[in-house]
Design a protein around this motif. Sequence first.
Motif, mmCIF file in Angstrom:
data_model
loop_
_atom_site.group_PDB
_atom_site.id
_atom_site.type_symbol
_atom_site.label_atom_id
_atom_site.label_comp_id
_atom_site.label_asym_id
_atom_site.label_seq_id
_atom_site.Cartn_x
_atom_site.Cartn_y
_atom_site.Cartn_z
ATOM 1 N N MET A 73 -3.667 11.792 0.079
ATOM 2 C CA MET A 73 -4.139 10.823 -0.778
ATOM 3 C C MET A 73 -3.899 11.002 -2.373
ATOM 4 N N SER A 74 -3.489 10.055 -2.908
ATOM 5 C CA SER A 74 -3.009 10.037 -4.129
ATOM 6 C C SER A 74 -3.984 10.237 -5.109
ATOM 7 N N TRP A 75 -3.777 10.309 -6.320
ATOM 8 C CA TRP A 75 -4.711 10.238 -7.385
ATOM 9 C C TRP A 75 -5.373 8.958 -7.716
ATOM 10 N N GLU A 76 -6.297 8.855 -8.202
ATOM 11 C CA GLU A 76 -7.038 7.544 -8.344
ATOM 12 C C GLU A 76 -6.191 6.364 -9.295
ATOM 13 N N VAL B 269 -3.051 6.313 0.699
ATOM 14 C CA VAL B 269 -3.379 7.130 1.725
ATOM 15 C C VAL B 269 -2.469 7.115 3.067
ATOM 16 N N SER B 270 -2.662 8.019 3.921
ATOM 17 C CA SER B 270 -1.941 8.126 5.268
ATOM 18 C C SER B 270 -2.651 7.138 6.196
ATOM 19 N N ARG B 271 -2.005 6.886 7.433
ATOM 20 C CA ARG B 271 -2.278 6.176 8.526
ATOM 21 C C ARG B 271 -3.536 6.771 8.987
ATOM 22 N N SER B 272 -3.672 8.025 8.886
ATOM 23 C CA SER B 272 -4.902 8.940 9.587
ATOM 24 C C SER B 272 -5.891 9.153 8.938
ATOM 25 N N PHE B 273 -6.190 8.241 7.868
ATOM 26 C CA PHE B 273 -7.263 8.476 6.571
ATOM 27 C C PHE B 273 -8.520 7.952 7.394
ATOM 28 N N ASN C 216 -6.404 1.086 14.869
ATOM 29 C CA ASN C 216 -5.282 1.928 15.805
ATOM 30 C C ASN C 216 -3.697 1.262 15.232
ATOM 31 N N SER C 217 -4.082 0.311 14.415
ATOM 32 C CA SER C 217 -2.475 -0.433 13.882
ATOM 33 C C SER C 217 -2.634 -0.604 12.462
ATOM 34 N N ILE C 218 -3.192 0.404 11.833
ATOM 35 C CA ILE C 218 -3.383 0.145 10.414
ATOM 36 C C ILE C 218 -2.042 0.795 9.817
ATOM 37 N N TYR C 219 -1.577 -0.159 8.945
ATOM 38 C CA TYR C 219 -0.220 0.350 8.092
ATOM 39 C C TYR C 219 0.924 0.227 9.230
#
Length: 865
Positions: free
Chosen positions: A173-176, A195-199, A213-216
């Motif tokens: 997760m990046s900074w805001e 953020v990563s796909r697993s977020f 299940n198909s995010i990003y």
Amino acid sequence: MKRPSYPPRFLSRFLEWFCKPSLYEDVSGDLSEIYDKKHSVSPYKANLWYLLSIVKLFRPGIIRSFSITNPFAMSMLTNYLTVAVRNAKKYKSYTFLNLMGLVIGVTSSMLIFLWVNDEVKVDQFHENGDRIYQLFRNMKQSEGAINTTESIPKPAGDLMLAEYPEIDQLTYMSWEMNLRVSHEDKNFSESGYCVSRSFFDMFSFELLEGNKNSIYAQLNEVLISRNLAERLFGSDWSSKAVGSSVMIGGDESFVISGVFENPGRHSSLQFDWLIPAQHYFNQNEWVDNWGNGSFKVYFTLRDESQLEAVRSRVHNEIIDHTQDNDMAGEETLIVHRFSEYYLQSNFENGVKSGGRIVYVRIMTAAGLFLLLIAVINFMNLATARSGRRSKEVGVRKVLGARRASIRTQFYVEAFMISTLAVLLSMGLAWLLLPYFSQLVGKQLMLDFSNLNFLLILLGLIVLLGVFSGSYPALLISRFQISSALRGGVHQGKTAGMLRRSLVVFQFAVAMILLVGTGIVYEQLQYVLNKDLGLNKENMVLVELKGNLNERLDAYKNELLSIPEVSSVTVSSGNPISYGRSTSSASWESKSPEAGYEINVMLTDKEFVQTMGMRMKEGRDFKDELNDSTNFLINEVAAELMGFENPIGKQLSFWGIDGRIVGVVRDFHMRDMYRPIAPLIISCISPSNATVALIRIQGSTNEAIASIEALTKDMNPQYEFEYEFLDQAYQANYQNEMTVSRLIGIFAVLSIIISSMGLLGLAAFTAEQRSKELSIRRVHGATISQLMVLLSSDYVRLMLVAFVIATPVAYYYANQWLSNFEFSTSLSLVEFVGAAGVIFLVGILTVGYRSLMAARVNPADALKDE
């Protein structure tokens, strides 16, 4: 063989009393088994768990059927209630003092615990909450200090995901980021993360539209919140949002692949859009360097028992992978549970050392003490008034009443007052809640439909009734018939000592709260008015968005043409809330093994002068000199580098070589909790600045209007956003200001409650000694002498309270101040001031009642003798 541990006996008996016989054996057995396991870990937590479990079981379906068929029992209950109501009406002042003391205490405690409950619920809604952990990076600073940051090198997360079999899931997760999000003619400045796909697999944020299940699946996808979807597409967003394109940051197009529910107030992570972390990684190769902190890293474990093994293994990963990396310093990785971070976010030398949990504990203690003070009032007034009811007790005993029956009478009265107090407190809390919510900056609510809340209220009534009624019931029921009927009951030294002890306790607590209020206020005044090493007054900070960086000279010139603008500079961040740093700094005579994290601030040549900073030695940047590769450092950096005369010494970072031309006086780049960090100031690349700092003079409103018009004219596609530097600095201490106000309010309430009890006790004392006072007056004693006589005992009690409260208040005040790197010193002012207030209120309260007693005509008091 380990001996089993058994639950508290009185709780087990209570369970047996109300539980259906057919369920009791199973319920009791299960609870006892779990209790035994918890007791081996923590007896205190086991007892608390057992108590809460009993309270939760007190509900329909488990409670046995009770039927009162005995007419005698019904008539006795009716009699108890009738006597209780009659006594309440007969002694109106006593009833009022008792009731108001309880109402104030219960209402205050109810509001406090609503705030506490809201605080402890943050981040607790995630299904995997107890399994989510976060990586932190400890970076060695000057003089052995350690700075802890959430910014982790991306290769560390990649390594854990690839080579740690204990890791179940890992997300970045990046900074805001606050970026412009636009669709057609609508655009808004909103915050979000990469953020990563697993977020969404790790955190329990609800996906309303789209397939988890198909995010990003594509890197140009974005997820937006319900709130942002409604703003962009209207109320029928569900049929329009997914598949639509939006512009983020002004120049990149993303396709909406899903809409998530708003994070809600109990989430520490607040965001309105999420884009793939890989999209950022692909555009910024620097993230793949072990020497660069980039994103936050969260992960879950397959087995909680593997936590210590992961902690031990991950600790030295950065050191092991940066042996030959000039950009890396002496850095280690530590692991902490994510669900605890909101309340425990402070680190001291790499170790978790507190945070908001300190204020949660302070307010919890304040709530419990206020409730206890109110209960003490009840007990004090009831025992003091017991002599008035001695004849009633005597008559009851002559008629055959047992001690248990008399005790029941006083319990009924206590429960009646407690029930009425809780009901009135609920109404008062409901009325005050909007104002209290505004005061603490939260949206608090009383949920009367919540079964747990109702059970807590029921438990509160029971606790208040039992604790406030126990001592009076036990004391008064022991009166002897002969003494009771003569009305000459003497309560003995024990009762008198108890009353005095409770008065001392009340005023000691009030004094501690009052001292705490003074200490917090003094520290706030210290940090808000301390010389920061720069001038934060009349300074406006404007974010440089869009292409303002590319037109920086033109923007600054136009700003300077505004009459209300006296000077302008730019920086790579807010100078009083700064954290951009590097481990790559190198200087003459630096040890190759030494690794230090040093802040780097990118500015222009006007920075020092515009910010009102002072030079210690050397010179400031100058236009006529080639200073693009020269540097300024602060005093802490000069001490770290070990130069007796740093001017002219070589210095390099990020592969840039230059020389030190000046040393600026230290200024605070962060809050007062932390020491001043070493700093390098460079004007090599002002175009990398992120904020403009504008010094204004004259009319503030006209200055802001002109700056806004100019900024919008040069950057029309972005909203104009600004803040005053002094207000931004003050916002760092919002928690402290809120708690200071709350402690002050509750300190005053504790004094009021204590004074009400003191007034009742003073009236009791005056009544007991009425004949003595009259005889003294007949023998020539003046009213002032009688007032001193009646007040002297209470003055001594307040002196004892001061002696007890002072070391306790000093210890906890010193503990709290130790959290600050820069703090005010403790002085006698707060302690003497608090004692003065307590003494003044106490003397006025007792003095008023003593004056009334002293002015009574002796003939009226002695006419029966």
